[in-house]
Design a protein around this motif. Structure first.
Motif, mmCIF file in Angstrom:
data_model
loop_
_atom_site.group_PDB
_atom_site.id
_atom_site.type_symbol
_atom_site.label_atom_id
_atom_site.label_comp_id
_atom_site.label_asym_id
_atom_site.label_seq_id
_atom_site.Cartn_x
_atom_site.Cartn_y
_atom_site.Cartn_z
ATOM 1 N N ARG A 103 -62.701 4.129 -66.568
ATOM 2 C CA ARG A 103 -61.523 4.342 -67.407
ATOM 3 C C ARG A 103 -60.469 5.072 -66.576
ATOM 4 N N ARG A 104 -59.254 4.636 -66.701
ATOM 5 C CA ARG A 104 -58.126 5.278 -66.022
ATOM 6 C C ARG A 104 -57.637 6.400 -66.909
ATOM 7 N N ILE A 105 -57.471 7.599 -66.341
ATOM 8 C CA ILE A 105 -56.994 8.755 -67.107
ATOM 9 C C ILE A 105 -55.703 9.249 -66.471
ATOM 10 N N THR A 106 -54.677 9.408 -67.305
ATOM 11 C CA THR A 106 -53.393 9.913 -66.827
ATOM 12 C C THR A 106 -52.868 10.937 -67.827
ATOM 13 N N LEU A 107 -52.730 12.169 -67.381
ATOM 14 C CA LEU A 107 -52.116 13.239 -68.164
ATOM 15 C C LEU A 107 -50.949 13.742 -67.323
ATOM 16 N N ASN A 108 -49.738 13.546 -67.793
ATOM 17 C CA ASN A 108 -48.558 13.987 -67.037
ATOM 18 C C ASN A 108 -47.922 15.181 -67.727
ATOM 19 N N GLU A 109 -48.026 16.321 -67.083
ATOM 20 C CA GLU A 109 -47.424 17.573 -67.551
ATOM 21 C C GLU A 109 -47.683 17.806 -69.044
ATOM 22 N N MET A 110 -48.951 17.707 -69.392
ATOM 23 C CA MET A 110 -49.349 17.938 -70.792
ATOM 24 C C MET A 110 -49.427 19.448 -71.040
ATOM 25 N N ARG A 111 -49.056 19.860 -72.258
ATOM 26 C CA ARG A 111 -49.091 21.266 -72.667
ATOM 27 C C ARG A 111 -50.390 21.524 -73.410
ATOM 28 N N TYR A 112 -51.205 22.439 -72.874
ATOM 29 C CA TYR A 112 -52.473 22.800 -73.516
ATOM 30 C C TYR A 112 -52.588 24.315 -73.550
ATOM 31 N N ASP A 113 -53.230 24.802 -74.641
ATOM 32 C CA ASP A 113 -53.544 26.229 -74.618
ATOM 33 C C ASP A 113 -54.669 26.424 -73.590
ATOM 34 N N THR A 116 -58.240 24.864 -74.220
ATOM 35 C CA THR A 116 -58.226 23.402 -74.147
ATOM 36 C C THR A 116 -58.042 22.940 -72.702
ATOM 37 N N ALA A 117 -57.151 23.576 -71.941
ATOM 38 C CA ALA A 117 -56.961 23.244 -70.532
ATOM 39 C C ALA A 117 -58.267 23.452 -69.767
ATOM 40 N N ASN A 118 -58.974 24.528 -70.101
ATOM 41 C CA ASN A 118 -60.272 24.785 -69.462
ATOM 42 C C ASN A 118 -61.245 23.656 -69.763
ATOM 43 N N ASP A 119 -61.297 23.199 -71.011
ATOM 44 C CA ASP A 119 -62.183 22.086 -71.387
ATOM 45 C C ASP A 119 -61.821 20.810 -70.617
ATOM 46 N N VAL A 120 -60.516 20.541 -70.450
ATOM 47 C CA VAL A 120 -60.076 19.349 -69.716
ATOM 48 C C VAL A 120 -60.554 19.439 -68.265
ATOM 49 N N VAL A 121 -60.357 20.592 -67.638
ATOM 50 C CA VAL A 121 -60.758 20.753 -66.240
ATOM 51 C C VAL A 121 -62.270 20.624 -66.100
ATOM 52 N N VAL A 122 -63.031 21.232 -66.998
ATOM 53 C CA VAL A 122 -64.501 21.157 -66.930
ATOM 54 C C VAL A 122 -64.971 19.714 -67.146
ATOM 55 N N SER A 123 -64.273 18.971 -67.972
ATOM 56 C CA SER A 123 -64.699 17.586 -68.239
ATOM 57 C C SER A 123 -64.552 16.679 -67.021
ATOM 58 N N THR A 124 -63.782 17.086 -66.023
ATOM 59 C CA THR A 124 -63.638 16.265 -64.816
ATOM 60 C C THR A 124 -64.742 16.521 -63.801
ATOM 61 N N ALA A 125 -65.600 17.495 -64.071
ATOM 62 C CA ALA A 125 -66.683 17.805 -63.120
ATOM 63 C C ALA A 125 -67.668 16.640 -63.079
ATOM 64 N N ASN A 126 -68.115 16.329 -61.884
ATOM 65 C CA ASN A 126 -69.107 15.270 -61.728
ATOM 66 C C ASN A 126 -70.455 15.792 -62.207
ATOM 67 N N GLY A 127 -71.193 14.937 -62.819
ATOM 68 C CA GLY A 127 -72.507 15.328 -63.313
ATOM 69 C C GLY A 127 -73.352 14.104 -63.567
ATOM 70 N N ARG A 128 -74.478 14.317 -64.220
ATOM 71 C CA ARG A 128 -75.382 13.198 -64.503
ATOM 72 C C ARG A 128 -74.668 12.180 -65.391
ATOM 73 N N GLY A 129 -74.547 11.003 -64.876
ATOM 74 C CA GLY A 129 -73.976 9.916 -65.660
ATOM 75 C C GLY A 129 -72.466 9.866 -65.672
ATOM 76 N N ARG A 130 -71.798 10.697 -64.874
ATOM 77 C CA ARG A 130 -70.339 10.613 -64.842
ATOM 78 C C ARG A 130 -69.815 11.082 -63.483
ATOM 79 N N VAL A 131 -68.710 10.442 -63.086
ATOM 80 C CA VAL A 131 -68.033 10.767 -61.839
ATOM 81 C C VAL A 131 -66.533 10.646 -62.106
ATOM 82 N N PHE A 132 -65.767 11.616 -61.611
ATOM 83 C CA PHE A 132 -64.321 11.544 -61.755
ATOM 84 C C PHE A 132 -63.713 11.484 -60.368
#
Length: 175
Positions: A103-113, A116-132
């Protein structure tokens, strides 16, 4: 008589000498013809030898090229075998391309508290069954007086998040 006898002896000697000269000239002529024939044979043999050496050199070059091609084919075969083994191993572990979705992911200058920004950054971490695969990543504050790395007093300002890349998800269980 002595003068007639002397003349005959001289004449006989002159005849013999003339015959000897003819015989010597004939022998010399034969020797010269033989020498010219030997020289012609030598030149011909030398040319043939040079042609043989040239042909041998070409054959040696062709042999070296054939050996190089054979060695290359051997390396290509070994590489193909290794790639096949790697593909089989990847498939057995669920890492083959057919077991993944992208899946292609594009977030351009999105405003997050910040949470939520922390959750977005953590979700990009590579792990079992996923690679960013990240192409662009930027995390910044809106207010120049705030720190990106220290929590602000109170509510705090939101963060600006830019994230571009491809998220790959396994479509089956990964070992």
């Amino acid at each position: 008589m002595s003068s007639a006898a002397d003349a005959r002896v001289r004449l006989a000697s002159a005849d013999r000498l003339g015959r000897r000269r003819k015989l010597a000239a004939g022998a010399f002529g034969l020797a010269l013809v033989g020498l010219l024939g030997a020289a012609a044979w030598y030149v011909s043999a030398a040319r043939a030898e040079q042609a043989s050496r040239d042909e041998l050199a070409r054959a040696e070059i062709q042999l070296a090229e054939a050996r190089d091609r054979l060695a290359l084919r051997g390396k290509q075969r070994a590489l193909g075998d290794a790639l096949g083994a790697l593909a089989r191993e990847a498939e057995s572990r669920g890492l083959a391309p057919q077991f993944w979705s992208e899946r292609r992911i594009t977030l351009n200058e999105m405003r997050y508290d910040r949470p939520t920004a922390n959750d977005v950054v953590v979700s990009t971490a590579n792990g079992r069954g996923r690679v960013f695969d990240t192409e662009a990543f930027e995390l910044s504050v809106f207010d120049p007086n705030e720190s990106l790395f220290q929590l602000p007093a109170g509510e705090g300002q939101p963060l600006r998040v830019t994230l571009r890349g491809n998220a790959m998800f396994s479509t089956r269980e990964v070992d």
